[in-house]
Scaffold this motif. Structure first.
Motif, PDB file in Angstrom:
ATOM      1  N   ALA A 106       3.799   5.922   2.027  1.00  0.00           N
ATOM      2  CA  ALA A 106       2.586   6.675   1.721  1.00  0.00           C
ATOM      3  C   ALA A 106       2.727   7.472   0.425  1.00  0.00           C
ATOM      4  O   ALA A 106       2.362   8.644   0.361  1.00  0.00           O
ATOM      5  N   GLY A 107       3.278   6.840  -0.602  1.00  0.00           N
ATOM      6  CA  GLY A 107       3.295   7.445  -1.921  1.00  0.00           C
ATOM      7  C   GLY A 107       4.352   8.492  -2.148  1.00  0.00           C
ATOM      8  O   GLY A 107       4.331   9.164  -3.163  1.00  0.00           O
ATOM      9  N   GLY A 133       0.793  -1.225   0.000  1.00  0.00           N
ATOM     10  CA  GLY A 133       0.000   0.000   0.000  1.00  0.00           C
ATOM     11  C   GLY A 133       0.821   1.269   0.000  1.00  0.00           C
ATOM     12  O   GLY A 133       0.289   2.357   0.123  1.00  0.00           O
ATOM     13  N   ALA A 134       2.139   1.163  -0.149  1.00  0.00           N
ATOM     14  CA  ALA A 134       2.972   2.371  -0.140  1.00  0.00           C
ATOM     15  C   ALA A 134       2.950   3.074  -1.485  1.00  0.00           C
ATOM     16  O   ALA A 134       3.360   4.219  -1.600  1.00  0.00           O
ATOM     17  N   GLY A 135       2.463   2.391  -2.539  1.00  0.00           N
ATOM     18  CA  GLY A 135       2.403   3.012  -3.863  1.00  0.00           C
ATOM     19  C   GLY A 135       3.481   2.512  -4.808  1.00  0.00           C
ATOM     20  O   GLY A 135       3.700   3.108  -5.854  1.00  0.00           O
ATOM     21  N   LEU A 153      -4.828  10.401   4.542  1.00  0.00           N
ATOM     22  CA  LEU A 153      -3.445  10.502   5.019  1.00  0.00           C
ATOM     23  C   LEU A 153      -3.332  11.547   6.123  1.00  0.00           C
ATOM     24  O   LEU A 153      -3.993  12.570   6.070  1.00  0.00           O
ATOM     25  N   PRO A 154      -2.473  11.277   7.116  1.00  0.00           N
ATOM     26  CA  PRO A 154      -2.263  12.273   8.159  1.00  0.00           C
ATOM     27  C   PRO A 154      -1.609  13.522   7.577  1.00  0.00           C
ATOM     28  O   PRO A 154      -0.864  13.434   6.596  1.00  0.00           O
ATOM     29  N   LEU A 156       0.192   1.094  12.260  1.00  0.00           N
ATOM     30  CA  LEU A 156      -0.051   0.522  10.947  1.00  0.00           C
ATOM     31  C   LEU A 156       0.180   1.553   9.855  1.00  0.00           C
ATOM     32  O   LEU A 156       0.233   2.750  10.115  1.00  0.00           O
ATOM     33  N   MET A 157       0.284   1.050   8.605  1.00  0.00           N
ATOM     34  CA  MET A 157       0.349   1.944   7.456  1.00  0.00           C
ATOM     35  C   MET A 157      -0.895   2.830   7.466  1.00  0.00           C
ATOM     36  O   MET A 157      -1.986   2.354   7.739  1.00  0.00           O
ATOM     37  N   PRO A 158      -0.747   4.119   7.133  1.00  0.00           N
ATOM     38  CA  PRO A 158      -1.927   4.982   7.125  1.00  0.00           C
ATOM     39  C   PRO A 158      -2.864   4.631   5.973  1.00  0.00           C
ATOM     40  O   PRO A 158      -2.437   4.066   4.966  1.00  0.00           O
TER      41      PRO A 158
END
Lengths: 337, 319
Positions: free
Chosen positions: A235-236, A50-52, A286-287, A279-281
């Motif tokens: 997160a991308g 899920g990080a992109g 996204l925060p 966990l992964m956001p």
């Protein structure tokens, strides 16, 4: 367009933003991502589910499923040419010829009802204007090259084991001598001894063909085997980038440190695992500020509001983290290990 | 410590499956034992029979032959009811947290199911209290109690699977690749949890995995399987320092280590695992072995104790 001879980067991505627009909201898969891959080198793109990572790989080929995926902005230069401005017809000529991709799961990336030599010949026939029989001959040579006897080309994918299927996929990907090879977790579905075989093969072929490679993986062990430079994605966005030595010996970003600490150390049995908390956001929510701050042990007040800029430790190695400024990035030990 | 009998003793365990091409020898003559409170790591590549062995021990699949002594009692002689009773002390955690939880049950229904089925706690409020206790034990926030598995991520789901396994207060748990479907950062969380639980509750584990770096960190002893056979068993530290079987050597050298200093020479195995259907009575690793001898293709090496606590099945070593 830039002049092709002076271009040193096989791939250059600037400020790429990719979103998936669904009924439930916008998933921000890739956020202002930058990436550079020198010709003939291998770049490891490392991150968790899920990080992109895969979205980035698919964007280069413009294969993002649309809808819901949209490339919102950015530039992707392949050998100096912006792929995002290319026509669909031009892209068809690029895919498989200049850029090819190896997918994670060899079981599903081959056509089960076609013999493998036809699947390899298809790419060759399409891109190199060879006759059917010439393409088949070259297909068999490719099979030999990846260590499969040419006469087995008449067999169907189900007659091969997992490792051999992945070799067939590699043969297809390299059939037209691409400028850039995108390998998306090519060994994750394979057993360790087979993984070692396939990595060894990829190393050899990369040298024979002088191909630049983008290696997408979650495994830092694989990275250390095969990559020259590493980009860590969270997160991308790229949170840290540098040469293998920069990342492994001068780890800068708390997330990169967390990834290393989560791995069991083979030499030291007593070492305790220090997992990254939380966990992964959720990429649709996204925060604010630095997306890693809720999980970060070093988080400062500023991390909650402002996204950190790049701070360079040397020409290549940069870190996106508020812990660093121009001075301490070069001298101090900021992370506690 | 050796005077007392091991918690689990497996002797000549066999599991064959019938296929159209003949008998598939998934687990063939496997013998080992585990002492209480210890962890045995079981390693091997896909298709080597490690999961089948784990399930056969719990009689989730019926073994073809051999015997399994748990607390001194042969499980294979027990009838259905007695076996069900025994299983309260023996639990399993599955690999895939996505398919091992009933999608139509809430978290609390999943965790309380063993308590309900075995009629341990008959009152609903008692079960609820126990569920909350278990959730706290495995680090699940209370707010998840009425959620469904699909709403949760892999790591959280695996915690549910662990809570369910702990509900019966077991002595022995088979962990079948409990972390291989998870991301590294989550993997480490779950492994630390399993280790804490072991210390707190005195659990005995069989830890089945294909990832050698995971077992090294986790196990007291390691058993290496190849094509249904146990090829080497030794204390973890010894096995990693000085592997004796050529397959173990290759397996260890194939792990991609996340360091820049490569200390060891890599052994790249040729070929792939051969078919377990009607195998010949020869060494099953012979086709890929770099040290293969004439004898390896004629007979099958037995597992022998070459030093104290070190077992190897190879003609090169001690035979």
């Amino acid at each position: 367009m830039k002049d092709q001879n002076t271009v040193t980067n096989a791939l250059e991505i600037n400020d790429l933003v990719v979103e998936y627009r669904t009924e439930d909201g916008i998933v921000q898969a890739v956020n202002n991502l930058d990436m550079k891959l020198e010709k003939g080198k291998t770049l490891g793109l490392v991150g968790e589910t899920g990080a992109g990572k895969t979205t980035t790989g698919l964007s280069i080929l413009r294969l993002i499923p649309d809808p819901p995926g949209v490339i919102v902005s950015g530039e992707i230069y392949l050998n100096g040419k912006n792929l995002l401005l290319a026509t669909e017809k031009a892209m068809e000529k690029i895919r498989g010829k200049q850029v090819s991709m190896i997918f994670q799961d060899p079981m599903t990336s081959l056509n089960p009802v076609t013999v493998v030599e036809d699947q390899i010949a298809e790419v060759i026939e399409l891109h190199e204007n060879l006759s059917k029989s010439k393409s088949l001959e070259k297909a068999r040579n490719m099979l030999e090259l990846v260590g499969i006897p040419g006469e087995r080309g008449k067999e169907y994918p189900h007659q091969f084991s997992g490792g051999m299927k992945q070799r067939v996929v590699i043969a297809i990907a390299l059939a037209c001598n691409p400028l850039l090879l995108i390998a998306d977790e090519p060994t994750t579905a394979l057993d360790v001894t087979i993984q070692a075989q396939v990595l060894e093969l990829m190393k050899e072929l990369r040298e024979t063909y002088d191909t630049s490679m983008l290696m997408i993986t979650h495994d830092l062990g694989v990275v250390s085997e095969i990559c020259d430079t590493v980009s860590v994605i969270y997160a991308g966005r790229i949170v840290e980038h540098g040469t293998l030595e920069d990342i492994f010996e001068h780890t800068g970003h708390p997330y990169t440190e967390g990834l290393f600490n989560s791995l069991p150390n083979l030499e030291d049995r007593q070492s305790k695992l220090k997992p990254i908390k939380g966990l992964m956001p959720d990429p649709s929510n996204l925060p604010a500020g630095c997306p890693f701050h809720p999980r970060c042990n070093y988080a400062l007040e500023i991390c909650k509001s402002a996204a950190p800029p790049k701070v360079y430790r040397n020409e290549n190695h940069y870190i996106r983290c508020h812990l660093y400024d121009e001075v301490n990035v070069k001298t101090g030990k900021v992370l506690k290990g | 410590m050796n005077d007392q009998r091991p918690l689990l003793e497996v002797k000549n365990l066999k599991k064959y499956f019938k296929t159209p091409h003949g008998m598939l020898h998934a687990v063939d003559d496997v013998t080992f034992s585990i002492e209480e409170g210890k962890t045995l790591g079981m390693v091997g590549e896909s298709g080597c029979g490690k999961s089948t062995a784990g399930r056969a021990i719990l009689r989730l699949i019926e073994p073809t032959g051999g015997s399994i002594f748990f607390e001194g009692e042969d499980l294979l002689l027990l009838n259905r009811r007695k076996m069900q009773d025994k299983r309260k002390k023996m639990q399993i955690i599955f690999q895939d947290p996505f398919s091992s939880l009933d999608p139509r049950k809430t978290v609390s229904q999943i965790i309380e199911e063993p308590l309900r089925i075995n009629r341990i706690l008959r009152k609903k409020y008692e079960r609820l209290a126990k569920v909350l206790e278990l959730m706290e034990l495995v680090g699940l926030a209370e707010r998840y109690i009425n959620t469904y598995p699909h709403e949760l991520d892999g790591g959280t789901r695996q915690r549910i699977g662990i809570a369910r396994a702990l509900a019966m207060n077991p002595k022995f748990i088979v962990c079948d690749e409990p972390v291989s479907a998870l991301d590294v950062s989550i993997q480490a969380q779950i492994m630390n949890l399993l280790k804490q639980l072991q210390e707190k509750m005195g659990l005995t584990y069989i830890f089945i995995t294909h990832d050698l770096s995971v077992v090294n960190h986790f196990s007291d002893d390691i058993a290496v399987m190849y094509l249904g056979k146990l090829v080497e068993k030794a204390p973890a530290e010894v096995l990693f320092r000085d592997p004796l079987h050529p397959y173990t050597q290759a397996l260890l050298s194939a792990i991609p280590t996340p360091t820049l200093k490569k200390s060891k020479e890599r052994i790249i195995l040729k070929g792939e695992i051969s078919s377990p259907v009607e195998p010949q009575p020869v060494c099953r690793f012979a086709n890929r072995c770099i040290h293969v001898m004439e004898r390896c293709r004629q007979e099958c090496p037995e597992l022998v104790e070459v030093e104290k606590d070190r077992y190897v099945a190879c003609f090169l070593v001690g035979q």
